[in-house]
Enzyme design. Structure first.
Site, PDB file in Angstrom:
ATOM      1  N   ASP A 135      90.102  93.329  25.745  1.00  9.40           N
ATOM      2  CA  ASP A 135      88.973  92.609  25.149  1.00  9.40           C
ATOM      3  C   ASP A 135      89.139  91.095  25.163  1.00  9.40           C
ATOM      4  OD1 ASP A 135      87.328  94.735  24.528  1.00  9.40           O
ATOM      5  OD2 ASP A 135      88.567  95.261  22.807  1.00  9.40           O
ATOM      6  N   HIS A 142      97.727  95.842  20.461  1.00  9.11           N
ATOM      7  CA  HIS A 142      97.157  97.141  20.816  1.00  9.11           C
ATOM      8  C   HIS A 142      98.019  98.229  20.204  1.00  9.11           C
ATOM      9  CE1 HIS A 142      95.588 100.399  23.325  1.00  9.11           C
ATOM     10  NE2 HIS A 142      94.569  99.600  23.565  1.00  9.11           N
ATOM     11  N   HIS A 145      86.465  99.548  17.820  1.00 17.23           N
ATOM     12  CA  HIS A 145      86.643 100.209  19.124  1.00 17.23           C
ATOM     13  C   HIS A 145      85.917  99.405  20.208  1.00 17.23           C
ATOM     14  CE1 HIS A 145      87.459 103.150  22.020  1.00 17.23           C
ATOM     15  NE2 HIS A 145      86.751 104.173  21.589  1.00 17.23           N
TER      16      HIS A 145
HETATM   17  N1  ACO Z   1      96.894  88.747  15.465  1.00 16.72           N
HETATM   18  C1  ACO Z   1      97.900  88.451  14.601  1.00 16.72           C
HETATM   19  N2  ACO Z   1      98.794  89.364  14.176  1.00 16.72           N
HETATM   20  C2  ACO Z   1      98.666  90.609  14.630  1.00 16.72           C
HETATM   21  C3  ACO Z   1      97.644  90.989  15.533  1.00 16.72           C
HETATM   22  C4  ACO Z   1      96.746  89.994  15.953  1.00 16.72           C
HETATM   23  N3  ACO Z   1      95.748  90.279  16.808  1.00 16.72           N
HETATM   24  N4  ACO Z   1      97.754  92.308  15.822  1.00 16.72           N
HETATM   25  C5  ACO Z   1      98.803  92.752  15.132  1.00 16.72           C
HETATM   26  N5  ACO Z   1      99.357  91.735  14.411  1.00 16.72           N
HETATM   27  C6  ACO Z   1     100.569  91.796  13.569  1.00 16.72           C
HETATM   28  C7  ACO Z   1     100.258  92.489  12.241  1.00 16.72           C
HETATM   29  O1  ACO Z   1      99.885  91.548  11.252  1.00 16.72           O
HETATM   30  C8  ACO Z   1     101.597  93.140  11.958  1.00 16.72           C
HETATM   31  O2  ACO Z   1     102.480  92.124  11.502  1.00 16.72           O
HETATM   32  P1  ACO Z   1     103.521  92.443  10.320  1.00 16.72           P
HETATM   33  O3  ACO Z   1     104.450  93.450  10.908  1.00 16.72           O
HETATM   34  O4  ACO Z   1     104.144  91.125  10.024  1.00 16.72           O
HETATM   35  O5  ACO Z   1     102.701  92.984   9.191  1.00 16.72           O
HETATM   36  C9  ACO Z   1     102.087  93.590  13.331  1.00 16.72           C
HETATM   37  O6  ACO Z   1     101.496  92.644  14.247  1.00 16.72           O
HETATM   38  C10 ACO Z   1     101.709  95.007  13.704  1.00 16.72           C
HETATM   39  O7  ACO Z   1     100.308  95.145  13.615  1.00 16.72           O
HETATM   40  P2  ACO Z   1      99.523  96.473  13.241  1.00 16.72           P
HETATM   41  O8  ACO Z   1      98.215  96.109  12.620  1.00 16.72           O
HETATM   42  O9  ACO Z   1     100.427  97.398  12.476  1.00 16.72           O
HETATM   43  O10 ACO Z   1      99.293  97.133  14.648  1.00 16.72           O
HETATM   44  P3  ACO Z   1      98.270  98.306  14.987  1.00 16.72           P
HETATM   45  O11 ACO Z   1      98.840  99.037  16.138  1.00 16.72           O
HETATM   46  O12 ACO Z   1      97.902  99.091  13.784  1.00 16.72           O
HETATM   47  O13 ACO Z   1      96.946  97.501  15.411  1.00 16.72           O
HETATM   48  C11 ACO Z   1      95.246  96.457  16.652  1.00 16.72           C
HETATM   49  C12 ACO Z   1      96.488  97.366  16.682  1.00 16.72           C
HETATM   50  C13 ACO Z   1      94.190  97.051  15.687  1.00 16.72           C
HETATM   51  C14 ACO Z   1      94.613  96.424  18.048  1.00 16.72           C
HETATM   52  C15 ACO Z   1      95.672  95.033  16.206  1.00 16.72           C
HETATM   53  O14 ACO Z   1      96.628  94.515  17.089  1.00 16.72           O
HETATM   54  C16 ACO Z   1      94.485  94.093  16.054  1.00 16.72           C
HETATM   55  O15 ACO Z   1      93.830  94.068  15.010  1.00 16.72           O
HETATM   56  N6  ACO Z   1      94.157  93.304  17.144  1.00 16.72           N
HETATM   57  C17 ACO Z   1      93.010  92.445  17.099  1.00 16.72           C
HETATM   58  C18 ACO Z   1      91.732  93.250  17.366  1.00 16.72           C
HETATM   59  C19 ACO Z   1      91.600  93.677  18.820  1.00 16.72           C
HETATM   60  O16 ACO Z   1      91.820  92.894  19.728  1.00 16.72           O
HETATM   61  N7  ACO Z   1      91.193  94.945  19.018  1.00 16.72           N
HETATM   62  C20 ACO Z   1      90.968  95.507  20.351  1.00 16.72           C
HETATM   63  C21 ACO Z   1      91.962  96.554  20.695  1.00 16.72           C
HETATM   64  S1  ACO Z   1      91.717  97.140  22.359  1.00 16.72           S
HETATM   65  C22 ACO Z   1      90.429  98.248  22.303  1.00 16.72           C
HETATM   66  O17 ACO Z   1      90.134  98.847  21.299  1.00 16.72           O
HETATM   67  C23 ACO Z   1      89.612  98.513  23.531  1.00 16.72           C
END
Ligand code: ACO
Length: 443
Positions: A378, A322, A283
């Site tokens: 972020d 996101h 978070h």
């Molecule tokens: N880099 C590479 N691939 C990604 C990323 C990423 N940052 N984020 C998502 N993906 C891919 C996943 O591997 C998945 O691919 P697939 O369909 O081939 O398996 C697809 O995109 C969907 O991803 P999910 O994990 O299902 O998406 P979810 O909505 O659950 O996750 C999250 C969102 C946690 C923010 C994710 O995008 C992530 O981990 N990002 C990096 C961490 C980050 O920046 N967090 C800050 C969020 S903003 C905040 O909290 C204030």
């Protein structure tokens, strides 16, 4: 198959004609018509779907609340597909451009923009409540020299409830209002004390001649000078960061505040729950991960190889993607621009060039386009915090200062919402039943 249609309209669900969901329970052959309102059905309507009179009724199973609205809220609107964020209907871009954090806090909490007089009074009230009881200071001084500032903030916000026991009268609007002012006013003081403790430096008392962000910078950086005057560009950049983090509807920490607050505990304890949720790396901690990632990539030339590794699933591109935004996070755009204002004062940070290059390559790549992965708030916030001279442990603390306005607004909305009760999810029990206790000597 017998079909018996049951109209199911109580529980507040007033559907306009045709706005219903027809469900057939194949276990019994009965059909139910459930009202749809605002694109939702009431989960309690499903409880009417029973196999027999002894049946508890159907429930929904929704870990992580992927498709469950927990409240009605008039505070923050997000359209993740279009990259829109509005506080009380005002676009975040306009607020970041024209407003101050305290004005935005007023907007979130009161629901409308203040008049000149209202804003002056609001600013004044918050300014004159910035000091904390000396025992709060002593309490904080009791932490170990290397205590994480977020842990110190969490504990000290919770501790405020013992200094203001009247805060438990949450049904009294006047008492409630006093705590709102205190929370907004004292949060930067607690945050700055935590920072100074970590550095082994004496705590700096608030300077009530200064603006909200300038006072915070003074409590952070003042050393031997009589008065600390922050560069107005840094003061403004910090205020914009507070505005951008002020609310984001029902995220993890806000849900924690609402859930804990639903027990009718005092607001300091409820907000402490929000700080605790924000402490988590998923978070409030992603911006720190972005900085670590950029440092590891080190040079623009290494970006293509890094992106290749991300696409191969070796790691994630931190600061991208996101749960809600499937488009550019509007806050990321504003922070990216603000970086340049800060660098005018602090000198450029090569990490920004690296981040821009990474963003450019990722946004042109099929992997990221297909998955609708764009920079989130972020991606750039860590760079700007670092340029402001903040160590990474302070990143979630800064986030918490800004988010306090949103937590308060959401807590107040919940208190006045006649539909809300103590928060209490159901479960699907998966453990054993009917075990017989065996004395320890026989096990
Ligand atoms: N880099 C590479 N691939 C990604 C990323 C990423 N940052 N984020 C998502 N993906 C891919 C996943 O591997 C998945 O691919 P697939 O369909 O081939 O398996 C697809 O995109 C969907 O991803 P999910 O994990 O299902 O998406 P979810 O909505 O659950 O996750 C999250 C969102 C946690 C923010 C994710 O995008 C992530 O981990 N990002 C990096 C961490 C980050 O920046 N967090 C800050 C969020 S903003 C905040 O909290 C204030």
């Amino acid at each position: 198959m017998t079909t018996e249609t049951q109209q199911s309209t109580d529980g507040g669900g007033v559907a306009t004609s045709g706005e219903t969901l027809t469900v057939t329970d194949n276990r019994t052959g009965r059909t139910y018509e459930i009202p749809i309102q605002d694109g939702t059905i009431r989960a309690t309507e499903l409880r009417k779907i029973k196999v027999d009179d002894d049946d508890f009724g159907l429930m929904t199973y929704d870990p992580a609340y992927m498709a469950t609205a927990s409240c009605r809220s008039a505070i923050t609107y997000i359209d993740g597909d279009r990259g829109i964020l509005e506080y009380r209907g005002y676009p975040i871009e306009q607020l970041a451009e024209n407003s101050t954090y305290l004005e935005v806090a007023y907007l979130l909490i009161h629901g409308h923009l203040p008049s000149r007089q209202e804003l002056d009074e609001w600013d004044h009230m918050i300014t004159i409540h910035t000091f904390v009881h000396e025992n709060v200071k002593e309490f904080m001084q009791g932490f170990r020299y290397d205590a994480h500032p977020m842990g110190m903030l969490l504990a000290s916000v919770g501790a405020l409830s013992t200094f203001y026991p009247e805060a438990s009268a949450i049904k009294d609007p006047e008492v409630r209002y006093t705590q709102v002012i205190r929370l907004l006013a004292k949060m930067p003081t607690l945050a700055a004390f935590a920072y100074r403790h970590n550095r082994g430096m004496p705590y700096v008392y608030p300077d009530n001649d200064l603006s909200y962000p300038a006072n915070f910078l003074s409590m952070i950086y003042k050393v031997a000078e009589l008065k600390y005057n922050a560069d107005p560009r840094l003061e403004r950049a910090l205020d914009v960061l507070f505005i951008l983090h002020a609310d984001h509807e029902q995220n993890c920490s806000t849900s924690a505040v609402r859930s804990v607050g639903s027990s009718q505990v005092d607001p300091y304890s409820a907000i402490a729950a929000g700080v605790a949720a924000l402490y988590g790396p998923l978070h409030g901690g992603a911006n720190e991960q972005v900085l670590r990632m950029l440092r590891r990539i080190e040079h623009k030339d290494n970006v293509p190889d890094f992106v290749k590794g991300v696409k191969a699933g070796n790691e994630r591109l931190m600061g991208f993607g996101h749960r809600v935004y499937k488009n550019y996070d509007p806050r990321a755009k504003i922070i990216q621009r603000a970086c340049y204002d800060v660098f005018e004062v602090t000198g450029t940070n090569p990490l920004l060039d690296l981040a821009l290059e990474l963003e450019k390559i990722a946004l042109e790549d099929e992997y990221f386009i297909e998955r609708k992965l764009y920079p989130n708030v972020d991606f750039y916030s860590g760079i700007i915090y670092e340029a402001l001279g903040m160590p990474v442990e302070m990143f979630p603390v800064l986030f918490a200062i800004g988010r306090t306005a949103g937590w308060i607004a959401q807590w107040l909305e919940m208190i006045d919402d006649q539909e809300q009760k103590i928060s209490r999810p159901r479960q699907i029990y998966t453990g054993p039943r009917g075990q017989q206790y065996v004395p320890i000597s026989e096990r």
